[in-house]
Write an enzyme that holds these catalytic residues in place. Sequence first.
Site, PDB file in Angstrom:
ATOM      1  N   PRO A   2      15.228  25.661   2.080  1.00  0.00           N
ATOM      2  CA  PRO A   2      16.473  26.546   2.549  1.00  0.00           C
ATOM      3  C   PRO A   2      17.276  25.613   3.106  1.00  0.00           C
ATOM      4  O   PRO A   2      17.245  24.831   4.033  1.00  0.00           O
ATOM      5  CB  PRO A   2      15.797  27.474   3.729  1.00  0.00           C
ATOM      6  CG  PRO A   2      14.470  27.491   3.652  1.00  0.00           C
ATOM      7  CD  PRO A   2      13.993  26.268   2.987  1.00  0.00           C
ATOM      8  N   GLU A   3      18.665  25.615   2.563  1.00  0.00           N
ATOM      9  CA  GLU A   3      19.666  25.071   3.135  1.00  0.00           C
ATOM     10  C   GLU A   3      20.821  26.079   3.118  1.00  0.00           C
ATOM     11  O   GLU A   3      20.533  27.162   2.688  1.00  0.00           O
ATOM     12  CB  GLU A   3      20.141  23.892   2.150  1.00  0.00           C
ATOM     13  CG  GLU A   3      18.890  22.721   2.498  1.00  0.00           C
ATOM     14  CD  GLU A   3      19.273  21.373   1.620  1.00  0.00           C
ATOM     15  OE1 GLU A   3      20.514  21.071   1.521  1.00  0.00           O
ATOM     16  OE2 GLU A   3      18.344  20.516   1.204  1.00  0.00           O
ATOM     17  N   LYS A  51      22.007  27.020   8.803  1.00  0.00           N
ATOM     18  CA  LYS A  51      20.610  27.390   8.370  1.00  0.00           C
ATOM     19  C   LYS A  51      20.210  28.523   9.072  1.00  0.00           C
ATOM     20  O   LYS A  51      18.920  29.076   9.037  1.00  0.00           O
ATOM     21  CB  LYS A  51      19.766  26.386   8.619  1.00  0.00           C
ATOM     22  CG  LYS A  51      20.073  25.244   7.539  1.00  0.00           C
ATOM     23  CD  LYS A  51      19.091  24.007   7.748  1.00  0.00           C
ATOM     24  CE  LYS A  51      19.534  22.789   6.936  1.00  0.00           C
ATOM     25  NZ  LYS A  51      18.440  21.694   6.997  1.00  0.00           N
ATOM     26  N   ARG A 259      13.191  11.709   8.005  1.00  0.00           N
ATOM     27  CA  ARG A 259      13.212  12.791   6.745  1.00  0.00           C
ATOM     28  C   ARG A 259      13.401  11.961   5.627  1.00  0.00           C
ATOM     29  O   ARG A 259      13.820  10.812   5.478  1.00  0.00           O
ATOM     30  CB  ARG A 259      14.506  13.258   6.916  1.00  0.00           C
ATOM     31  CG  ARG A 259      14.962  14.350   8.072  1.00  0.00           C
ATOM     32  CD  ARG A 259      13.810  15.486   8.235  1.00  0.00           C
ATOM     33  NE  ARG A 259      14.608  16.539   7.226  1.00  0.00           N
ATOM     34  CZ  ARG A 259      15.341  17.415   7.435  1.00  0.00           C
ATOM     35  NH1 ARG A 259      16.236  17.209   8.474  1.00  0.00           N
ATOM     36  NH2 ARG A 259      15.611  18.356   6.618  1.00  0.00           N
TER      37      ARG A 259
END
Length: 273
Positions: A2-3, A51, A259
């Site tokens: 999900p972005e 988000k 990340r």
Amino acid sequence: MPEGDVLRRTAAHLDRALAGRRLVRADLRWPTAATVDLTGHTVLGTRPYGKHLLTRFDDGRTLHTHLRMDGTWRLVPSTQQRAAARSPQVRAVLGDERWTAVGYQLGMLDVVPTSAERTLLGHLGPDVLDGDFDSTPGVPWAGPPVLDLPTPGIDEALRRWSAQGARPVAEVLLDQRVVVGIGTIFTAESLFARGWWPWTPADAVTDADEVLRAARALLRASVATGRPAAAVYGREGRTCSRCGARVARGDVGTPPTQRQVYWCPGCQVRGRV
């Protein structure tokens, strides 16, 4: 993953099913909201912000949810057995006579006065997909603004970017306090589009505005037609379609919150040391 694009599509799906409809069923399976009853109230609409999702009701309350990595909202006809939503992964259920929205593995859930939405999201930057982010058209969303940020939003995002100093540009794009809606996929793809090495100091990026506009354009295209094939994201060791080099992967940030970022050693030479 999900972005901002996924949240925009999710909000649109929820609106098509429930906006303007009075709930006949509402079940919040979350410790801090288990006693909240939304049954009988009308859904005004769901507003995406980065988000986050803000489902607003006619009694002045907002249901705030966040998908994190694994969450989803699924729509099921209310007459089907699946609408019972008996799975232990279900965190929220909202339904009328036609449709039931079931929230699976949601990462956050709060119910707050709509006027207090900014107490949850006030630390965030502007939304790269909002209609007033820059001069390109965006999707208008009904209801009050989420945050009182200067417009156009790109100016505020650039102001926040400039305060990041020599922090790697990929970290800056991923920092939702600078700009919201960009995750690892569109960080990689927007830096590839502009040819920047992900570890370039943010204050050395000479076209930060165009990097943000590239991210916006890629996300908008994904909202409209679905995600296209990635140029670099998830393609470690595969051939770059532009220059023929092998796509590489690295980490940005510091443990335990680092990340992954993908990049092309042949194309992304600007800022490389």
